[in-house]
Design an enzyme around this catalytic site. Structure first.
Site, PDB file in Angstrom:
ATOM      1  N   SER A 191       0.813  -1.213   0.000  1.00 55.96           N
ATOM      2  CA  SER A 191       0.000   0.000   0.000  1.00 55.96           C
ATOM      3  C   SER A 191       0.854   1.273   0.000  1.00 55.96           C
ATOM      4  CB  SER A 191      -0.963  -0.051   1.187  1.00 55.96           C
ATOM      5  OG  SER A 191      -1.980   0.908   1.079  1.00 55.96           O
ATOM      6  N   ARG A 192       0.750   2.109   1.016  1.00 53.67           N
ATOM      7  CA  ARG A 192       1.548   3.338   1.057  1.00 53.67           C
ATOM      8  C   ARG A 192       3.036   3.026   1.007  1.00 53.67           C
ATOM      9  NH1 ARG A 192       4.055   6.848   4.772  1.00 53.67           N
ATOM     10  NH2 ARG A 192       3.746   9.079   4.330  1.00 53.67           N
TER      11      ARG A 192
END
Length: 289
Positions: free
Chosen positions: A103-104
């Site tokens: 994700s991030r």
């Protein structure tokens, strides 16, 4: 030496302290693991033991878990993670290494690898590649929103849960629903006790919007500099429309392999871990080069 359970380590550089867990074979291929927004290094507790022959160091990124918080005058803009990632690699004595990220953390990995392509050997990404592109004319509104939110969250009173179980339940029912096990390991790592119960250890400023965001030209500039092999797992039940949005961006990059797997956004913490390990393991060991 192979480690079937992780060692807790602390990495110091530039007056910063990053907490981490080190998994696997300390003589194996060096890999840094980067978690998603408001998660921590426990994000890899299920996947890490399945990856043989790898010296895996899973970080609590700045503002998360047990790592340092940036000053009240600093930002958590995504590209600023690159400096910490390189700093961690230097603290470990790693000139070249691979990145495993969710994700991030996956977005931060792409930015880091695009900035320092001579340092990163391989990218293994889970449900994340690039941030949503913004238009240049949106910049004033983005900055105004960030300044307002930074002021709000800087002085936000911490939410207190009377019991750890209450925090686990809240994590299970968060933005991305989690299994009880996944929520528990993240919560145990990501809370601290205080009078009256438990609160999150994350820096509240992580909740504030970025002061600036990348446009499409900038995003493509970073991706175009990825001269290393890349494997990307996309969750079929992950972030809404992510697969649809990323397909046009990925077109034309022959070094980026994509595989869609069943599961939610945190599939690497749930039943998707085995399938991810099967595809990523040989890749991270360099057997597919």
């Amino acid at each position: 030496m192979k480690q079937s359970v992780p060692s807790e380590i602390s990495l110091e550089f530039e007056s910063k302290t990053i907490a981490a867990r080190q998994w696997g074979d300390t003589s194996g291929e060096p890999v840094l693991a980067l978690h998603g927004w408001l998660d921590n290094c426990a994000s890899f507790d299920r996947l890490a033991p399945l990856l043989e022959g790898i010296n895996l160091v899973a970080l609590d990124m700045a503002g998360h878990g047990r790592s340092y918080h940036r000053s009240s005058h600093a930002n958590y803009n995504i590209w600023e993670e690159a400096e910490d990632i390189i700093g961690v690699s230097e603290a470990l004595g790693w000139r070249n290494f691979s990145l495993l990220a969710h994700s991030r953390g996956a977005i931060a990995s792409v930015i880091t690898a695009g900035t320092f392509p001579n340092r990163v050997k391989r990218l293994a990404l889970i449900d994340g590649l690039a941030p949503a592109a913004t238009k240049d004319e949106e910049s004033p509104d983005i900055l105004a929103k960030a300044i307002a939110q930074r002021a709000r969250y800087r002085h936000r009173k911490a939410k207190v849960y009377p019991t750890l179980e209450g925090a686990v339940e809240a994590r299970m029912n968060g933005l991305f629903p989690l299994s009880e096990w996944a929520a528990r390991v993240l919560t145990e790592r990501g809370t601290r006790p205080l009078e009256g119960g438990f609160t999150w250890s994350n820096d509240p400023q992580l909740m504030a919007a970025s002061t600036a965001k990348l446009n499409e030209v900038q995003i493509r500039a970073f991706i175009s500099r990825l001269n290393m092999p890349v494997r990307l797992v996309l969750a079929q039940g992950g972030i809404t429309n992510m697969i649809k949005k990323l397909r046009p961006i990925l077109a034309g990059y022959e070094n980026i392999e994509v595989r869609e797997l069943p599961g939610s956004h945190h599939l690497h913490m749930e039943d998707g871990a085995e399938g991810i390990a099967e595809w990523f393991g040989p890749f991270l060991r360099g057997e597919s080069d």
